[in-house]
Design an enzyme around this catalytic site. Structure first.
Site, PDB file in Angstrom:
ATOM      1  N   SER A  98       4.155   8.657 -38.877  1.00  0.00           N
ATOM      2  CA  SER A  98       3.055   9.586 -38.569  1.00  0.00           C
ATOM      3  C   SER A  98       2.290  10.074 -39.800  1.00  0.00           C
ATOM      4  O   SER A  98       1.851  11.216 -39.855  1.00  0.00           O
ATOM      5  CB  SER A  98       3.570  10.778 -37.743  1.00  0.00           C
ATOM      6  OG  SER A  98       4.083  10.317 -36.503  1.00  0.00           O
ATOM      7  N   GLU A 135      11.631  -0.652 -35.040  1.00  0.00           N
ATOM      8  CA  GLU A 135      11.301  -1.206 -33.718  1.00  0.00           C
ATOM      9  C   GLU A 135      11.978  -2.561 -33.513  1.00  0.00           C
ATOM     10  O   GLU A 135      12.371  -2.906 -32.406  1.00  0.00           O
ATOM     11  CB  GLU A 135       9.775  -1.305 -33.570  1.00  0.00           C
ATOM     12  CG  GLU A 135       9.178   0.066 -33.287  1.00  0.00           C
ATOM     13  CD  GLU A 135       7.760   0.270 -33.785  1.00  0.00           C
ATOM     14  OE1 GLU A 135       7.043  -0.725 -34.028  1.00  0.00           O
ATOM     15  OE2 GLU A 135       7.357   1.442 -33.939  1.00  0.00           O
ATOM     16  N   GLY A 154       5.296   7.095 -34.838  1.00  0.00           N
ATOM     17  CA  GLY A 154       4.428   7.096 -33.675  1.00  0.00           C
ATOM     18  C   GLY A 154       4.533   8.348 -32.819  1.00  0.00           C
ATOM     19  O   GLY A 154       4.076   8.369 -31.679  1.00  0.00           O
ATOM     20  N   LYS A 166       1.315  -3.379 -36.000  1.00  0.00           N
ATOM     21  CA  LYS A 166       2.214  -3.589 -34.849  1.00  0.00           C
ATOM     22  C   LYS A 166       1.548  -4.568 -33.871  1.00  0.00           C
ATOM     23  O   LYS A 166       0.811  -5.439 -34.305  1.00  0.00           O
ATOM     24  CB  LYS A 166       2.581  -2.249 -34.212  1.00  0.00           C
ATOM     25  CG  LYS A 166       3.054  -1.238 -35.263  1.00  0.00           C
ATOM     26  CD  LYS A 166       3.765  -0.062 -34.696  1.00  0.00           C
ATOM     27  CE  LYS A 166       4.234   0.826 -35.846  1.00  0.00           C
ATOM     28  NZ  LYS A 166       5.021   1.950 -35.408  1.00  0.00           N
ATOM     29  N   HIS A 214      12.247  -3.290 -39.689  1.00  0.00           N
ATOM     30  CA  HIS A 214      11.538  -2.155 -39.083  1.00  0.00           C
ATOM     31  C   HIS A 214      12.368  -1.633 -37.911  1.00  0.00           C
ATOM     32  O   HIS A 214      12.975  -2.426 -37.180  1.00  0.00           O
ATOM     33  CB  HIS A 214      10.144  -2.589 -38.623  1.00  0.00           C
ATOM     34  CG  HIS A 214       9.296  -1.420 -38.215  1.00  0.00           C
ATOM     35  ND1 HIS A 214       9.451  -0.800 -37.003  1.00  0.00           N
ATOM     36  CD2 HIS A 214       8.323  -0.742 -38.871  1.00  0.00           C
ATOM     37  CE1 HIS A 214       8.604   0.222 -36.929  1.00  0.00           C
ATOM     38  NE2 HIS A 214       7.907   0.278 -38.052  1.00  0.00           N
ATOM     39  N   GLU A 247      11.640   5.330 -43.186  1.00  0.00           N
ATOM     40  CA  GLU A 247      10.923   5.708 -41.971  1.00  0.00           C
ATOM     41  C   GLU A 247      11.886   6.359 -40.983  1.00  0.00           C
ATOM     42  O   GLU A 247      12.596   5.654 -40.247  1.00  0.00           O
ATOM     43  CB  GLU A 247      10.316   4.466 -41.314  1.00  0.00           C
ATOM     44  CG  GLU A 247       9.282   3.764 -42.164  1.00  0.00           C
ATOM     45  CD  GLU A 247       8.337   2.941 -41.284  1.00  0.00           C
ATOM     46  OE1 GLU A 247       7.136   3.204 -41.341  1.00  0.00           O
ATOM     47  OE2 GLU A 247       8.818   2.080 -40.547  1.00  0.00           O
ATOM     48  N   ASN A 264       0.666  -1.258 -40.981  1.00  0.00           N
ATOM     49  CA  ASN A 264       1.425  -2.041 -40.010  1.00  0.00           C
ATOM     50  C   ASN A 264       0.700  -1.934 -38.665  1.00  0.00           C
ATOM     51  O   ASN A 264       0.791  -0.917 -37.992  1.00  0.00           O
ATOM     52  CB  ASN A 264       2.848  -1.461 -39.926  1.00  0.00           C
ATOM     53  CG  ASN A 264       3.683  -2.086 -38.823  1.00  0.00           C
ATOM     54  OD1 ASN A 264       3.288  -3.098 -38.232  1.00  0.00           O
ATOM     55  ND2 ASN A 264       4.829  -1.492 -38.536  1.00  0.00           N
TER      56      ASN A 264
END
Ligand code: PGA
Length: 260
Positions: A216, A100, A176, A11, A98, A170, A9
């Site tokens: 991560s 985010e 991250g 991003k 996701h 996740e 991904n």
């Protein structure tokens, strides 16, 4: 047996020249990996999908989108790209829900469900993301949160639709941050997701769906995570932008398929 899957991904990262260098390096480094043991997907920003499609031509690496419109039919939806359009471009997978997007775009479970329906209608494979926040983990609400997100995403699906999904666990606190879940923490939630699938549908379906871990993942922790019985691969953010790291992660996933 479930075949490993690793999705990168990107991003909101990339530029035309940088993308070309990264994909060229990736294709060279990935070329030794047995296609029978792993599916590799790259999810660049939508604006670069056409470029990456061309770069991937002739390789076994599949193209994925980071999002899809919740509206299936063409129409007045400024800024959206439909599942049919993504399919037209050669996209095969799509990330849905996701964290985010859930946080920054206030994406709801209802919208996640609509996106899944629209992706399935156009033959795309949804990679549905679920995960708890640090606060939810610390207050003992992990399974409540995961079941609520799974319910929101899956409750309107028929079995024949649900079996086409990939699910990515996740934990938000691991994305991250460099703080990955331990392999035990990840396995525990993956086992819970399988139990959920088994009771919502049946054991066969639960055993056939691929469950990815994300948050991560890097070349150092990948092997231990992928060795867990219910972890079938990874959704990789930061490390997918480095060809050496991403290739090492893919290799670890392919090995886990070979070792069962
Ligand atoms: P990360 O991101 O690997 O950079 O933690 C994973 C993701 O958000 O999909």
């Amino acid at each position: 047996m479930r075949k490993a899957l690793v999705a990168g991904n990107w991003k909101m990262h990339g530029r035309i020249e940088q993308n070309r260098v990264l994909v060229d390096a990736l294709l060279t480094q990935l070329s030794g990996l047995p296609e029978a043991d792993i599916d590799v997907v790259i999810c660049p920003p939508q604006v670069y999908l056409a470029q990456i499609k061309t770069l991937l031509q002739g390789s076994a690496v599949a193209l994925g989108s980071q999002d899809v419109s919740r509206f299936a039919a063409d129409g007045a939806h400024t800024g959206d790209s439909s599942a049919a359009m993504l399919n037209d471009l050669g996209v095969r997978y799509v990330l849905i829900g996701h964290s985010e997007r859930r946080h920054e775009q206030s994406e709801t479970d209802e919208q996640v469900a609509a996106k899944i329906a629209s992706a399935l209608l156009s033959g795309l494979t949804p990679i549905v993301c679920v995960g708890e926040s640090l606060e939810q983990r610390e207050s003992g609400q992990v399974t409540d949160m995961i079941s609520a997100q799974l319910k929101g995403a899956l409750s309107s699906l028929q079995r024949a639709e649900a079996e086409k999904l990939v699910i990515a666990y996740e934990p938000v606190w691991a994305i991250g941050t460099g703080k990955t879940a331990t392999s035990e923490q990840a396995q525990e939630v993956h086992a819970f997701i399988r139990e959920y699938l088994s009771s919502a549908f049946d054991e066969d379906l639960s055993q056939s769906i691929r469950l990815l871990y994300g948050g991560s993942v890097n070349s150092t922790n990948a092997a231990l995570l992928f060795e867990q019985v219910d972890i079938d691969g990874g959704l990789i953010g930061g490390a997918s932008l480095k060809s050496d790291e991403f290739t090492a992660i893919c290799r670890a996933a392919a090995l886990s398929t070979i070792n069962g």
